[in-house]
Motif scaffolding. Structure first.
Motif, short mmCIF file in Angstrom:
data_model
loop_
_atom_site.label_atom_id
_atom_site.label_comp_id
_atom_site.label_asym_id
_atom_site.label_seq_id
_atom_site.Cartn_x
_atom_site.Cartn_y
_atom_site.Cartn_z
N GLY A 152 0.83 -1.20 0.00
CA GLY A 152 0.00 0.00 0.00
C GLY A 152 0.86 1.24 0.00
O GLY A 152 1.86 1.33 -0.72
N TYR A 153 0.52 2.20 0.84
CA TYR A 153 1.25 3.47 0.95
C TYR A 153 2.45 3.26 1.87
O TYR A 153 2.30 2.84 3.01
N ARG A 154 3.64 3.56 1.37
CA ARG A 154 4.88 3.26 2.10
C ARG A 154 5.45 4.52 2.75
O ARG A 154 5.75 5.49 2.05
N ILE A 155 5.59 4.46 4.09
CA ILE A 155 6.07 5.61 4.85
C ILE A 155 7.34 5.23 5.61
O ILE A 155 7.32 4.33 6.45
N LEU A 156 8.43 5.92 5.32
CA LEU A 156 9.68 5.72 6.05
C LEU A 156 9.59 6.50 7.36
O LEU A 156 9.32 7.71 7.35
N GLU A 216 17.11 -5.08 13.42
CA GLU A 216 16.20 -5.63 14.42
C GLU A 216 14.77 -5.50 13.86
O GLU A 216 14.23 -4.41 13.80
N GLU A 217 14.20 -6.62 13.44
CA GLU A 217 12.93 -6.57 12.72
C GLU A 217 11.69 -6.58 13.60
O GLU A 217 10.59 -6.33 13.12
N LYS A 218 11.83 -6.87 14.89
CA LYS A 218 10.65 -6.94 15.75
C LYS A 218 10.60 -5.84 16.79
O LYS A 218 9.53 -5.32 17.08
N LEU A 219 11.72 -5.48 17.37
CA LEU A 219 11.75 -4.50 18.45
C LEU A 219 12.39 -3.20 17.95
O LEU A 219 13.52 -2.87 18.27
N ASN A 220 11.64 -2.47 17.14
CA ASN A 220 12.15 -1.23 16.54
C ASN A 220 11.10 -0.13 16.63
O ASN A 220 9.96 -0.37 17.04
N ASN A 221 11.47 1.07 16.23
CA ASN A 221 10.55 2.20 16.36
C ASN A 221 9.29 2.03 15.51
O ASN A 221 8.22 2.47 15.92
N ALA A 222 9.37 1.38 14.36
CA ALA A 222 8.18 1.16 13.54
C ALA A 222 7.18 0.24 14.25
O ALA A 222 5.97 0.47 14.20
N ALA A 223 7.70 -0.78 14.92
CA ALA A 223 6.83 -1.69 15.68
C ALA A 223 6.15 -0.96 16.83
O ALA A 223 4.96 -1.13 17.07
N ALA A 224 6.91 -0.11 17.52
CA ALA A 224 6.33 0.67 18.62
C ALA A 224 5.29 1.65 18.09
O ALA A 224 4.22 1.81 18.68
N LEU A 225 5.58 2.26 16.96
CA LEU A 225 4.65 3.22 16.35
C LEU A 225 3.38 2.52 15.90
O LEU A 225 2.26 3.02 16.13
N LYS A 226 3.50 1.35 15.32
CA LYS A 226 2.32 0.58 14.90
C LYS A 226 1.43 0.29 16.10
O LYS A 226 0.20 0.41 16.02
N GLU A 227 2.02 -0.09 17.23
CA GLU A 227 1.24 -0.34 18.45
C GLU A 227 0.43 0.88 18.86
O GLU A 227 -0.71 0.76 19.28
N LEU A 228 1.05 2.05 18.75
CA LEU A 228 0.39 3.28 19.17
C LEU A 228 -0.74 3.69 18.23
O LEU A 228 -1.70 4.33 18.67
N LEU A 229 -0.61 3.32 16.99
CA LEU A 229 -1.65 3.69 16.02
C LEU A 229 -2.87 2.80 16.21
O LEU A 229 -3.96 3.15 15.93
N LEU A 271 0.91 11.67 13.56
CA LEU A 271 0.14 10.44 13.78
C LEU A 271 -1.17 10.50 12.99
O LEU A 271 -1.56 9.50 12.36
N LEU A 272 -1.82 11.63 12.99
CA LEU A 272 -3.06 11.80 12.22
C LEU A 272 -2.81 11.65 10.73
O LEU A 272 -3.64 11.11 10.00
N GLN A 273 -1.68 12.13 10.28
CA GLN A 273 -1.32 12.01 8.86
C GLN A 273 -1.25 10.54 8.46
O GLN A 273 -1.74 10.15 7.39
N ILE A 274 -0.67 9.71 9.30
CA ILE A 274 -0.59 8.28 9.01
C ILE A 274 -1.99 7.66 9.01
O ILE A 274 -2.35 6.90 8.12
N LYS A 275 -2.78 8.01 10.00
CA LYS A 275 -4.15 7.47 10.10
C LYS A 275 -4.99 7.88 8.90
O LYS A 275 -5.78 7.08 8.39
N GLU A 276 -4.82 9.11 8.43
CA GLU A 276 -5.57 9.57 7.25
C GLU A 276 -5.15 8.80 6.00
O GLU A 276 -5.98 8.44 5.17
N THR A 281 -4.13 0.36 3.16
CA THR A 281 -2.96 -0.23 3.81
C THR A 281 -1.82 0.78 3.81
O THR A 281 -1.54 1.42 2.80
N VAL A 282 -1.19 0.89 4.96
CA VAL A 282 0.00 1.72 5.12
C VAL A 282 1.09 0.83 5.68
O VAL A 282 0.86 0.07 6.62
#
Length: 112
Positions: free
Chosen positions: A16-20, A99-112, A78-83, A90-91
Motif C-alpha cells: 500500500g502506501y509506504r512511509i519511512l 532488528e525486525e521486531k523491536l524497533n521504532n516502527a513496531a512501537a509506532l504501529k502499536e500506538l496507532l 500520527l493523524l497524517q498516518i491514520k488519514e 494499507t499503510v
C-alpha cells in the motif's frame, strides 16, 4: 491496516502506501529502489532515545513508554498516518534497523 517492513526488503503491491519512519535515509538505497511514498523523519525517536535504546531487548518496554511520551507532541504526524490508512487502505511503516521486531516502527504501529 498498518504493517511494518524493513526498507531493504523488496517492495510489494501489498504494501500500500509506504512511509519511512526513520530519521536517517537507509544506507546504500536509492529513492527509486526504496519506493517510499512519504518520509516522516520527524516522527522518529529523538537521537537521545535512539542511542539510549540501541536495540537492547531488555530496554524494549521502557523504550516504548519513552517513545510514546515523545509522540504526544507529534499528534499531527500520527493523524497524517491514520488519514493515509483511511485513504489507501494499507499503510506500511518502513524502517532500516536489522532488528525486525523491536524497533521504532513496531512501537509506532502499536500506538496507532
Amino acid at each position: 491496516m498498518v504493517k511494518i517492513k524493513r526498507i531493504y526488503h523488496d517492495k510489494s503491491g501489498e504494501d500500500g502506501y509506504r512511509i519511512l519512519v526513520d530519521k536517517f535515509w537507509a544506507r546504500g538505497l536509492t529513492k527509486e529502489k526504496a519506493g517510499v511514498d512519504l518520509w516522516l523523519k520527524d516522527i522518529a525517536p529523538s537521537d537521545e532515545l535512539r542511542k539510549w535504546y540501541s536495540h537492547d531487548p531488555k530496554k524494549w518496554n521502557e523504550f516504548r513508554k519513552k517513545y510514546k511520551d515523545e509522540l504526544k507532541d507529534k499528534q499531527v504526524l500520527l493523524l497524517q498516518i491514520k488519514e493515509k490508512e483511511k485513504e489507501k487502505g494499507t499503510v506500511t511503516l518502513l524502517f532500516s534497523s536489522k532488528e525486525e521486531k523491536l524497533n521504532n516502527a513496531a512501537a509506532l504501529k502499536e500506538l496507532l
